[in-house]
Write a protein that holds these residues in place. Structure first.
Motif: not given
Length: 291
Positions: A216-219, A224-225, A271-272
């Motif tokens: 769900e998270l907009e990590d 970035h990666r 990572g988020g």
């Protein structure tokens, strides 16, 4: 439940230091629990470095050692009602200690920010005898420091996460904190509580929570990666894992390891989601440790 080993049963007259000690220990234990967890797609664990060429478990342990005093200090500052500028300066100093310990490698910048503000809020609430249940900690962050968090000028150099927010319009860590950490309190903690209530041991409960966040998270680390395609890939695979039963299905570990290998091949690292998982562990354990 995932318990802190630092329960406080009586509150002394001057209890800022015991409050800070409890919050500080709980923060470090939460970050260690996230580090030690396996499997975690693309992330550093005791078994490998995931998608990271510049860090391993030893790097994270050096960072944790350097940050022990920071989490205690920011909780103590929160207990005393410190304003945003004080907390910001403590965070900057903590990040500098982290970078000195790791040779300039960012291991815990997200935790310095997120768990740092949650620890400050915990100090503020415990000092005043207020509950840590529900969304209380997030509400305190938003109420006391939210406006200043949004108004503060970004640090230089601009982080990878901040660049992802600018490029993709993602919801970043600053907005999340200013709004009282809604993802933490409406997604991560309920997932952790539900997994434990359904009979999962702490390891499986944390993996289930991590995959819930990945779905769900907009990590911003994934953005970035891997750009939007990388984020979409991880979200889709995490949802499929959960739809098949998550950690309650037979063979869940092999399936999670397969996604780990796929993330490493694509150099993707959520990572988020890992930062949010550590924050969930912190809040959960702090609630259990504070009578």
């Amino acid at each position: 439940m995932i318990r802190s080993n630092a329960a406080v049963t009586q509150v002394p007259a001057d209890f800022a230091n015991p409050v800070a000690a409890l919050a500080g220990r709980t923060a470090v234990r939460a970050l260690y629990a996230e580090l030690a967890l396996h499997p975690k797609p693309g992330l550093v664990s005791p078994f490998d470095s995931g998608s990271h060429d510049d860090m391993d478990m030893g790097t994270f342990l050096r960072s944790l050692f350097a940050l022990r005093g920071y989490f205690r200090a920011i909780a103590a500052a929160g207990a005393e009602g410190a304003d945003f500028a004080v907390l910001r300066d403590l965070g900057i100093a903590g990040e500098r200690r982290m970078l000195a310990a790791t040779g300039g490698i960012n291991t815990h910048r997200g935790a310095v920010f997120g768990i740092g503000f949650l620890a400050a809020a915990a100090g503020w609430r415990m000092r005043r005898g207020r509950t840590l249940r529900g969304t209380a900690l997030g509400g305190t962050v938003g109420d006391l420091w939210g406006a200043d968090i949004l108004a503060a000028a970004p640090q230089a150099p601009v982080s990878h996460g901040a660049r992802a927010v600018q490029r993709y319009g993602a919801r970043g860590a600053r907005q999340e904190a200013a709004d009282g950490f809604p993802t933490l309190f409406t997604l991560a903690l309920p997932a952790l509580d539900r997994a434990l209530a359904d009979g999962a041991d702490p390891e499986r409960a944390l993996v289930q929570t991590l995959f819930t966040l990945m779905a769900e998270l907009e990590d911003t680390n994934l953005l970035h990666r891997g750009g939007s395609a990388g984020l979409t890939f991880v979200q889709g695979e995490a949802r499929r894992f959960l739809d098949r039963g998550g950690v309650f299905q037979a063979g869940w570990r092999a399936e999670a390891l397969a996604l780990h290998r796929a993330c490493v091949a694509r150099r993707l690292s959520p990572g988020g989601s890992a930062d949010m998982l550590a924050a969930a562990h912190f809040v959960h354990a702090l609630r259990e440790g504070w009578a």
